[in-house]
Write a protein that holds these residues in place. Structure first.
Motif, mmCIF file in Angstrom:
data_model
loop_
_atom_site.group_PDB
_atom_site.id
_atom_site.type_symbol
_atom_site.label_atom_id
_atom_site.label_comp_id
_atom_site.label_asym_id
_atom_site.label_seq_id
_atom_site.Cartn_x
_atom_site.Cartn_y
_atom_site.Cartn_z
ATOM 1 N N TYR A 72 0.821 -1.204 0.000
ATOM 2 C CA TYR A 72 0.000 0.000 0.000
ATOM 3 C C TYR A 72 0.857 1.257 0.000
ATOM 4 C CZ TYR A 72 -3.446 3.453 1.473
ATOM 5 O OH TYR A 72 -4.247 4.563 1.548
ATOM 6 N N ASP A 73 1.967 1.232 0.774
ATOM 7 C CA ASP A 73 2.866 2.388 0.855
ATOM 8 C C ASP A 73 3.753 2.540 -0.376
ATOM 9 O OD1 ASP A 73 1.851 2.987 3.365
ATOM 10 O OD2 ASP A 73 3.515 2.053 4.456
ATOM 11 N N GLY A 74 3.745 1.535 -1.254
ATOM 12 C CA GLY A 74 4.563 1.603 -2.457
ATOM 13 C C GLY A 74 5.990 1.123 -2.266
ATOM 14 N N ASP A 75 6.281 0.487 -1.135
ATOM 15 C CA ASP A 75 7.632 -0.005 -0.861
ATOM 16 C C ASP A 75 7.933 -1.304 -1.602
ATOM 17 O OD1 ASP A 75 8.063 2.117 0.887
ATOM 18 O OD2 ASP A 75 7.262 0.996 2.595
ATOM 19 N N TYR A 106 6.703 -3.784 -4.981
ATOM 20 C CA TYR A 106 5.951 -3.811 -6.232
ATOM 21 C C TYR A 106 5.103 -5.076 -6.281
ATOM 22 C CZ TYR A 106 4.743 -3.784 -11.123
ATOM 23 O OH TYR A 106 4.044 -3.807 -12.297
#
Length: 71
Positions: free
Chosen positions: A35-38, A40
């Motif tokens: 969700y945080d984009g950390d 993929y």
């Protein structure tokens, strides 16, 4: 008698559970990192989520280690 064989797996795409096992954390933490984009990840259909395993190697920051006895 027919035997069931597993389709070949792409080792670069793993499940949320497998990612959590690799990082030794909870699946909730993995979902938060997605969700945080950390990390993929892609959604396939309505429910299936797959994580690019190489993105796990790219997370975090290197830590400098100091020897407390040298201070």
């Amino acid at each position: 008698m027919a035997t069931h064989t597993e389709p070949p797996r792409d080792p670069d795409w793993i499940t949320i559970v497998e990612a959590a096992e690799l990082l030794r954390c909870s699946t909730k933490t993995i979902r938060r990192m997605i969700y945080d984009g950390d990390i993929y990840a892609v959604r396939i259909g309505k429910r299936m989520i797959r994580i690019r395993a190489s993105s796990l190697r790219e997370i975090g920051e290197p830590m400098a280690w100091r020897d407390p006895q040298q201070d």
